[in-house]
Scaffold this active site. Structure first.
Site, short mmCIF file in Angstrom:
data_model
loop_
_atom_site.label_atom_id
_atom_site.label_comp_id
_atom_site.label_asym_id
_atom_site.label_seq_id
_atom_site.Cartn_x
_atom_site.Cartn_y
_atom_site.Cartn_z
N PHE A 95 0.83 -1.21 0.00
CA PHE A 95 0.00 0.00 0.00
C PHE A 95 0.86 1.26 0.00
CE2 PHE A 95 -2.51 3.23 2.35
CZ PHE A 95 -3.60 3.30 1.50
N ALA A 135 -4.65 -6.74 5.13
CA ALA A 135 -3.39 -6.34 5.76
C ALA A 135 -3.08 -4.87 5.46
CB ALA A 135 -2.25 -7.23 5.25
N GLY A 137 -0.35 -3.19 5.37
CA GLY A 137 0.79 -2.92 4.51
C GLY A 137 0.62 -3.42 3.09
N GLU A 138 -0.46 -4.15 2.83
CA GLU A 138 -0.65 -4.72 1.50
C GLU A 138 -1.80 -4.01 0.78
OE1 GLU A 138 0.12 -9.03 1.22
OE2 GLU A 138 0.56 -8.97 3.36
N MET A 139 -2.97 -4.64 0.68
CA MET A 139 -4.06 -3.98 -0.04
C MET A 139 -4.86 -3.03 0.87
SD MET A 139 -5.05 -7.35 -2.30
CE MET A 139 -6.40 -6.69 -3.27
#
Length: 342
Positions: A95, A135, A137-139
């Site tokens: 992200f 998550a 830090g991800e999507m």
């Protein structure tokens, strides 16, 4: 490689459904006498048996960037079929272009894994499917917001109804659909497979010698065993922590016992030539570097797995090992990116 299409074609979900229907969901070995050959069908849980409708919905969701907070990332952003279902990066980008700490693993043959993720924090594909979506830090998409967004897309309703009648759009049906699609991402026949089936000319003499080393002197098969070349276990293989980076405890965060400190899941070696860079932090760009790492017995000796020891392989033997590993690459699946509902 994959390409855009204005309509979802029969080629992937429906054809694969037919294969599942004919073969069933049991794990059936291509030949009972050879543990190195992939089973004909992937297993699936009884409450999420594969159907064409489920695979079709899962494929749409897998490629839909609207499942991310900024509608800019999809599952396929990191698990790109054109890059061996990885992203070609040392470590993933999440992200807002955040550089993450671990390499993106391939999803090829994850249907056969008994546990998911580098640190084993997800028990199966259904459990794993929405993890990267939510998550931070991800999507970075909270699951209630994801569900609301999908419910607001009228075109999705009939696909959910077809796949999961009466269940509607939920984080559960989203996870089950994505998992159903991921179960179709399987390795294809490789030169190694053709050799094991009797084609003596399918691989080189160096590759044959490399396979003998793999099973013996090089000790690779201790962890990379069976048709998927993994024991589904966790091992500290002595990867050095880059300067300026925090030590990654790996499996220890899930199972705080000494042997799991710095231990990570054994990845499959199927299609290994397509998934560089290698290791859980992407520290090696070539298979030759990977083999050299094991030959010297790892780098970080703290809490090292007992099977990681100097191997004493000659340069020629290391080259033979690489030649063998390269025979594990099958022909990449041809994937058509689906038109998404509106």
């Amino acid at each position: 490689m994959y390409r855009k299409s204005s309509a979802l074609r029969l080629s992937l979900p429906q054809v694969l459904f037919v294969a599942f229907f004919v073969l069933g969901c049991a794990v059936v070995c291509a030949t009972e006498s050879d543990p190195w050959l992939r089973p004909a069908a992937a297993p699936a849980p009884a409450d999420n048996a594969p159907t064409a409708a489920r695979v079709k919905l899962g494929q749409m969701l897998f490629f839909d960037p609207r499942l991310s907070r900024k509608a800019s990332m999809s599952c396929a952003t990191c698990h790109n079929p054109a890059l061996g279902w990885t992203d070609g990066l040392s470590t993933a980008v999440g992200f807002d272009m955040q550089i993450l700490g671990r390499n993106t693993p391939t999803i090829v043959n994850t249907a056969f894994n008994s546990i998911q993720m580098w640190d084993g924090r997800k028990k199966d594909l259904e459990d794993q499917a929405t993890g990267p979506i939510s998550a931070g830090g991800e999507m970075n998409m909270p699951l209630p917001e994801m569900v609301a967004r999908l419910q607001a897309i009228p075109g999705y309703a009939r696909y959910f109804d077809d796949a999961y009648p009466g269940q509607g759009v939920s984080d559960v049906t989203v996870a089950r659909a994505i998992a159903s699609y991921e179960r179709t991402v399987l390795s294809t026949e490789s030169p190694f497979d053709r050799w094991r089936k009797g084609d003596v000319h399918a691989v080189s003499e160096d590759a044959k010698a490399g396979f003998e080393l793999f099973q013996g002197k090089a000790k690779c098969a201790v962890c990379h065993s069976g048709f998927n070349f993994t024991d589904n276990g966790f091992h500290n293989i002595g990867i050095k922590t880059p300067e300026g980076h925090d030590y990654d405890v790996g499996r220890y965060a899930q199972k705080p016992i000494k042997s799991m400190r710095g231990a990570f899941k054994t990845p499959t070696l199927r299609d290994i030539g397509l998934t560089a860079p290698y290791m859980r932090n992407g520290c090696y760009k070539t298979l030759k570097e990977v083999v050299a790492h094991y030959n010297r017995g790892g780098d970080d000796q703290d809490n090292l797995d007992i099977n990681i020891v100097p191997l004493g392989l000659s340069d020629g033997e290391q080259d033979q090992l690489v030649a063998f590993l390269q025979t594990l690459d099958g022909t990449p699946m041809q994937v058509t990116v689906p038109a998404l509902p509106h």
